[in-house]
Scaffold this active site. Structure first.
Site, PDB file in Angstrom:
ATOM      1  N   ASP A   1     -40.062 -12.002  20.493  1.00 43.99           N
ATOM      2  CA  ASP A   1     -40.161 -11.864  21.947  1.00 43.99           C
ATOM      3  C   ASP A   1     -39.377 -10.694  22.510  1.00 43.99           C
ATOM      4  OD1 ASP A   1     -37.762 -13.148  21.317  1.00 43.99           O
ATOM      5  OD2 ASP A   1     -38.140 -14.889  22.585  1.00 43.99           O
TER       6      ASP A   1
ATOM      7  N   MET B   1     -38.581 -16.568  18.466  1.00 39.07           N
ATOM      8  CA  MET B   1     -38.252 -16.281  17.076  1.00 39.07           C
ATOM      9  C   MET B   1     -37.636 -17.496  16.385  1.00 39.07           C
ATOM     10  SD  MET B   1     -36.576 -12.481  17.596  1.00 39.07           S
ATOM     11  CE  MET B   1     -36.394 -12.175  15.830  1.00 39.07           C
ATOM     12  N   HIS B   2     -37.441 -17.352  15.076  1.00 38.49           N
ATOM     13  CA  HIS B   2     -36.608 -18.228  14.239  1.00 38.49           C
ATOM     14  C   HIS B   2     -37.203 -19.591  13.913  1.00 38.49           C
ATOM     15  CE1 HIS B   2     -33.713 -15.192  15.334  1.00 38.49           C
ATOM     16  NE2 HIS B   2     -33.553 -15.654  16.562  1.00 38.49           N
TER      17      HIS B   2
END
Length: 487
Positions: free
Chosen positions: A235, A79-80
């Site tokens: 995830d 992520m991110h």
């Protein structure tokens, strides 16, 4: 029919092909690297993700005839990350990853702005996406001026697969641009981050169709007919789908390099002050919360390097029965800490060392310190009203039954270990593809794994470990004071 799940990891990509009955047909893995040009920087070239995907697909296609009957695809991943595209859809610069900490100042600035925590449901951490764009604006203004779209890594693969800019809710919840309760881009958060909704992808739920596979890509892959591409997931949301953690209080403990304690929620119960993450789940009208500690098995690996021993040997030498907590305590903050302290500068330490301290004392202290750190996340989750009566344990650290029993005792909750088999983010992604491609309900597809072993708390040791946990927490403030003085 077959279904393809893609797990875009930090160090490599894994592709998993499922049959219509949910059984595993085959899998393929490809690795890639990250660049660390400066301390705290972590970047990847998105072209490497595409190369890894195509190589994994070629391997599956060459090994399994069922691939030609592909019905749907879904992507899960880290992520991110900030993947910046210009008006022609070309990548502007390498993707800034989740573990990049260069935007600490920008994160603090955003986090202090009125309404940001309330709307996003979370503290703005340096690893989140929004502060990365403020850093790019401040330090790479020419690149910032060219940004037409910002895509998370999974959304970038969605773009490659469909030709459309589309992202799912669970992944987008970690940007600090999403209204996590309303499951929509927030004008307030986008304005705070000096971005606009035109620069964001279209949003869908993770189990819903996001589009179809590009015709040229379908031809190259040797598949025919309409192949759905699901929204996908971040995830941990995908891992929850792989483990059947769908309903209120369904949870898992991931004992890997970092430690994650996650619980699914039927409602939205943010608790940003505790540094819990509160994100959308990959299915509609559900959320999940998780606490994160940065050095779980990483702490044991560190001790193994110092001692010149394999970490598994360190734990094996302890035997099967829990030892009472000793004088030595370990504070597992080798890389700072997330939940509940949100302290990037604090570092770990041993206390209570003496001439009689031996290797087994140090090993026990490390295992106990990680367990106490995870209990901080467990208690933070409990304060939001969730009641967890069991956890599924995954990750390399669960190979040590001693450690699993210790954590079960400290948390006072049974830990269930799946039988050998497939689970995790790749399976979760493939299951989301099944839902999108078949129209089945999430409840029918997202089932928990078969359990091979149930590890119960040791009631005889509960009182001793509770007392040690209290000492551990009482010493944290002193450790924090020392760390701040040292800078």
């Amino acid at each position: 029919m077959s279904y393809l799940g893609i797990d875009l990891g930090t160090s490599g990509l894994r592709a998993l092909l499922l049959a219509e009955d949910g059984s595993v047909i085959g899998s393929a893995e490809q690795s890639y690297s990250s660049e660390h040009k400066h301390p705290g920087w972590s970047e990847q070239n998105p072209a490497d993700w595409i190369t890894a995907l195509e190589m994994a697909v070629a391997e599956l296609r060459g090994s399994h005839s069922e691939f030609t009957d592909l019905r749907a695809v879904s992507v899960a991943g880290h992520m991110h990350g900030a993947t910046l595209l210009d008006s022609t859809g070309d990548v502007i610069r390498p993707c800034i990853l989740w573990n990049d900490t260069r935007s600490d100042i920008e994160a603090q600035h955003l986090d202090a702005m009125p309404g940001v925590r309330e709307i996003s449901g979370n503290i703005v951490f340096p690893g989140f996406t929004a502060p990365k764009l403020l850093w790019v604006k401040a330090h790479e203004p020419e690149s910032f001026a060219r940004v037409a779209k910002v895509l998370l890594p999974t959304a970038y693969l969605n773009y490659y697969l469909t030709g459309d800019y589309v992202a799912d809710m669970s992944d987008s919840a970690g940007t600090s641009w999403l209204d996590v309760s309303g499951r929509a881009w927030s004008d307030t958060l986008l304005t705070a981050g000096q971005m606009s909704e035109t620069q964001m992808p279209r949003l869908v739920e993770g189990c819903q169709p996001a589009g179809t596979l590009r015709p040229d890509l379908a031809a190259n892959w040797g598949v025919s007919g309409s192949v759905f591409v699901a929204g996908g997931a971040g995830d941990n949301a995908a891992a929850a789908c792989g483990l059947g953690a769908l309903n209120e209080a369904d949870g898992f403990l991931s004992l890997g390099t970092s430690g994650v304690l996650l619980a699914a929620r039927d409602g939205y119960y943010p608790a940003p002050d505790s540094a819990l993450h509160t994100f959308c789940h990959a299915v509609p009208d559900r959320w999940y919360q998780m606490g994160v500690m940065l050095s779980a098995t990483d702490s044991l690996n560190w001790l193994g390097q110092i001692a010149g021993k394999n970490p598994s040997d360190l734990t094996r030498n302890l035997g099967d029965n829990l030892r009472a907590p000793g004088r030595v305590q370990f504070y597992p903050y080798l890389s700072g800490e997330r939940t509940p302290h949100n302290d990037a500068s604090i570092r770990g330490s041993f206390t209570g060392l003496g001439k009689d301290t031996d290797q087994s004392d140090l090993t026990c202290a490390v295992l106990e310190g990680v367990a106490y750190g995870l209990s901080d996340s467990y208690d933070a989750l409990a304060q939001t009203g969730v009641s967890i009566d069991r956890l599924i344990g995954i990750g390399g650290g669960t190979q040590s039954r001693y450690w699993v029993k210790l954590i079960a005792t400290v948390l006072d909750v049974p830990i269930e270990l799946p039988q050998d088999g497939e689970f995790g983010a790749a399976l979760g992604a493939a299951r989301l593809a099944m839902i999108a491609g078949s129209g089945a309900s999430p409840e029918d597809i997202l089932k928990p794994p078969r359990i091979g072993e149930r590890v119960l708390p040791d009631s005889n040791m509960a009182e001793a470990f509770n007392a040690a946990k209290i000492r551990f927490r009482a010493a944290y403030e002193h450790l924090q004071e020392i760390s701040s003085r040292r800078g």
